[in-house]
Design a protein around this motif. Structure first.
Motif, PDB file in Angstrom:
ATOM      1  N   PHE A   1       7.343  -8.376   7.388  1.00  0.00           N
ATOM      2  CA  PHE A   1       6.351  -9.623   7.664  1.00  0.00           C
ATOM      3  C   PHE A   1       4.954  -9.522   8.134  1.00  0.00           C
ATOM      4  O   PHE A   1       4.357 -10.659   8.562  1.00  0.00           O
ATOM      5  N   VAL A   2       4.456  -8.251   8.297  1.00  0.00           N
ATOM      6  CA  VAL A   2       3.461  -7.823   8.838  1.00  0.00           C
ATOM      7  C   VAL A   2       2.166  -7.538   7.749  1.00  0.00           C
ATOM      8  O   VAL A   2       2.707  -6.694   6.768  1.00  0.00           O
ATOM      9  N   HIS A   3       1.059  -8.133   7.545  1.00  0.00           N
ATOM     10  CA  HIS A   3      -0.219  -7.957   6.664  1.00  0.00           C
ATOM     11  C   HIS A   3      -1.219  -7.926   7.560  1.00  0.00           C
ATOM     12  O   HIS A   3      -1.361  -8.684   8.471  1.00  0.00           O
ATOM     13  N   LEU A   4      -2.018  -7.215   7.384  1.00  0.00           N
ATOM     14  CA  LEU A   4      -3.390  -6.955   8.086  1.00  0.00           C
ATOM     15  C   LEU A   4      -4.591  -7.250   7.279  1.00  0.00           C
ATOM     16  O   LEU A   4      -5.591  -7.392   7.951  1.00  0.00           O
ATOM     17  N   GLN A   5      -4.522  -7.329   5.978  1.00  0.00           N
ATOM     18  CA  GLN A   5      -5.782  -7.753   5.208  1.00  0.00           C
ATOM     19  C   GLN A   5      -5.478  -9.146   4.261  1.00  0.00           C
ATOM     20  O   GLN A   5      -3.892  -9.221   3.933  1.00  0.00           O
ATOM     21  N   TRP A   6      -6.111 -10.051   4.276  1.00  0.00           N
ATOM     22  CA  TRP A   6      -5.996 -11.250   3.562  1.00  0.00           C
ATOM     23  C   TRP A   6      -5.586 -10.979   2.035  1.00  0.00           C
ATOM     24  O   TRP A   6      -4.697 -11.731   1.581  1.00  0.00           O
ATOM     25  N   TRP A   7      -5.986 -10.127   1.352  1.00  0.00           N
ATOM     26  CA  TRP A   7      -5.818  -9.734   0.096  1.00  0.00           C
ATOM     27  C   TRP A   7      -4.257  -9.431  -0.041  1.00  0.00           C
ATOM     28  O   TRP A   7      -3.751  -9.724  -1.148  1.00  0.00           O
ATOM     29  N   HIS A   8      -3.809  -8.430   1.139  1.00  0.00           N
ATOM     30  CA  HIS A   8      -2.579  -8.162   0.949  1.00  0.00           C
ATOM     31  C   HIS A   8      -1.523  -9.177   1.067  1.00  0.00           C
ATOM     32  O   HIS A   8      -0.559  -9.267   0.204  1.00  0.00           O
TER      33      HIS A   8
ATOM     34  N   VAL B   1      -2.960   4.186  -0.728  1.00  0.00           N
ATOM     35  CA  VAL B   1      -2.928   2.984   0.088  1.00  0.00           C
ATOM     36  C   VAL B   1      -1.741   2.141   0.006  1.00  0.00           C
ATOM     37  O   VAL B   1      -1.567   1.300   0.459  1.00  0.00           O
ATOM     38  N   ILE B   2      -1.009   2.661  -0.889  1.00  0.00           N
ATOM     39  CA  ILE B   2       0.382   1.789  -1.345  1.00  0.00           C
ATOM     40  C   ILE B   2       1.499   2.797  -1.302  1.00  0.00           C
ATOM     41  O   ILE B   2       1.563   3.879  -1.541  1.00  0.00           O
TER      42      ILE B   2
ATOM     43  N   ALA C   1       5.299  -7.012   2.836  1.00  0.00           N
ATOM     44  CA  ALA C   1       6.497  -7.425   2.314  1.00  0.00           C
ATOM     45  C   ALA C   1       6.939  -6.988   0.977  1.00  0.00           C
ATOM     46  O   ALA C   1       7.678  -7.452   0.069  1.00  0.00           O
ATOM     47  N   SER C   2       6.015  -6.002   0.484  1.00  0.00           N
ATOM     48  CA  SER C   2       5.981  -5.656  -0.995  1.00  0.00           C
ATOM     49  C   SER C   2       7.406  -5.160  -1.367  1.00  0.00           C
ATOM     50  O   SER C   2       7.765  -5.310  -2.446  1.00  0.00           O
ATOM     51  N   GLY C   3       8.386  -4.422  -0.313  1.00  0.00           N
ATOM     52  CA  GLY C   3       9.527  -3.984  -0.660  1.00  0.00           C
ATOM     53  C   GLY C   3      10.431  -5.388  -1.134  1.00  0.00           C
ATOM     54  O   GLY C   3      11.163  -5.134  -2.242  1.00  0.00           O
TER      55      GLY C   3
ATOM     56  N   ARG D   1       7.363   4.247  -2.030  1.00  0.00           N
ATOM     57  CA  ARG D   1       8.816   4.304  -1.784  1.00  0.00           C
ATOM     58  C   ARG D   1       9.254   2.991  -1.231  1.00  0.00           C
ATOM     59  O   ARG D   1      10.488   2.620  -1.676  1.00  0.00           O
ATOM     60  N   ALA D   2       8.558   2.101  -0.616  1.00  0.00           N
ATOM     61  CA  ALA D   2       9.019   0.819  -0.101  1.00  0.00           C
ATOM     62  C   ALA D   2       9.318  -0.108  -1.434  1.00  0.00           C
ATOM     63  O   ALA D   2      10.070  -1.075  -1.538  1.00  0.00           O
ATOM     64  N   HIS D   3       8.288   0.259  -2.473  1.00  0.00           N
ATOM     65  CA  HIS D   3       8.336  -0.615  -3.657  1.00  0.00           C
ATOM     66  C   HIS D   3       9.574  -0.331  -4.553  1.00  0.00           C
ATOM     67  O   HIS D   3      10.339  -1.163  -4.948  1.00  0.00           O
ATOM     68  N   ILE D   4       9.908   0.962  -4.476  1.00  0.00           N
ATOM     69  CA  ILE D   4      10.984   1.501  -5.574  1.00  0.00           C
ATOM     70  C   ILE D   4      12.299   0.935  -4.667  1.00  0.00           C
ATOM     71  O   ILE D   4      13.484   0.717  -5.221  1.00  0.00           O
TER      72      ILE D   4
END
Length: 282
Positions: free
Chosen positions: A125-132, A226-227, A184-186, A230-233
């Motif tokens: 639930f944490v993001h540090l950049q607006w684009w993310h 930067v990505i 939250a990418s995963g 592992r979380a994505h897969i």
């Protein structure tokens, strides 16, 4: 001579229930398509009615995207807090940080034990950049409502959380000796995988969502600096498998099969966590 109502014997009546033929007084009469029925017969009739559900067994709701919007709201609020209000403390406290016993001062973070395992969920639930946060929430708003409408709120929420946890635990399993990541990418990749399953199950057009998935995978592996791939897969695989269990469950045993699918995904998450702890923990 008029008989007394079966519920109020002191009240004489000449009307009988259209189903059971017991005498009923005006206080007990319930209008039916033909004549009147007693309260018990009406209750039995309602009990025999099949409750309307979503396509895959969830409870119908007037707002089919409530959970999706709630998740977006939570992510945005946490982003504002972590990036501007409580920076950098919240991001540091909630990130998917782990340093194994091979690292000086380790183990710490997730590898330090159950007291730090909350990071596996809070980091999603944490993001540090607006684009993310912007990109993740746009995808969630795009594909979330259709999945929530098909699965129902509870199943959709379980899918989202399990996908997020799977992404975190798979990342920990492979890189728990030294890692620090957020996002939250995963969970989002889990929903993309579930959308593929939904299109296959519905025999709908699969090409658009597959193209979107491939596009995101290319970006993932092109920017591993930067990505966290592992979380994505991890989220993608567990999200797709969970969705398959929820959507292909046979109607006559749907509750059992769907429960086993969710429990099985949770067991996979737990297994990855325990193996990771064996590799990096104290």
């Amino acid at each position: 001579m008029l008989t007394g109502c079966y519920r109020h014997p002191q009240t004489a009546t000449g009307v009988s229930c259209a189903r059971c033929e017991r005498p009923i007084c005006p206080q007990c009469m319930v209008g039916a398509s033909v004549g009147f029925q007693c309260p018990e017969c009406v209750g039995d009739g309602h009990a025999g009615m099949r409750q309307a559900t979503t396509r895959f067994g969830g409870a119908l709701a007037p707002d089919g995207a409530l959970v999706t919007r709630a998740l977006v709201g939570i992510n945005v609020v946490v982003f504002v807090l972590a990036a501007y209000v409580l920076a950098p403390r919240l991001g540091e406290t909630w990130s998917l940080f782990s340093a194994g016993r091979a690292v000086l001062g380790g183990p710490s973070g997730v590898a330090d034990g159950p007291g730090q395992w909350y990071r596996l969920l809070t980091a999603t639930f944490v993001h540090l950049q607006w684009w993310h946060v912007g990109m993740n929430m746009l995808v969630l708003l795009w594909i979330g409502p259709a999945l929530e409408e098909a699965l129902g709120r509870l199943r959709f929420l379980a899918l989202y959380l399990l996908s997020g946890l799977a992404g975190s635990t798979f990342a920990f399993l492979l890189a728990g000796n030294s890692m620090n990541t957020v996002g939250a990418s995963g969970a989002i990749f889990g929903l993309i995988g579930a959308t593929v399953v939904l299109q296959l199950r519905s025999r709908g057009p699969v090409a658009p969502v597959m193209a979107f998935l491939v596009f995101n995978l290319v970006i993932t592996f092109a920017r591993t600096d930067v990505i966290d791939w592992r979380a994505h897969i991890g989220g993608l695989v567990v999200g797709a498998l969970t969705a398959a269990g929820l959507m292909y469950a046979p109607r006559e045993r749907r509750g059992l099969v769907q429960g086993l699918a969710v429990a099985g995904s949770a067991a996979v998450v737990a297994a990855m966590l325990l193996i990771g702890m064996a590799r990096y923990g104290a």
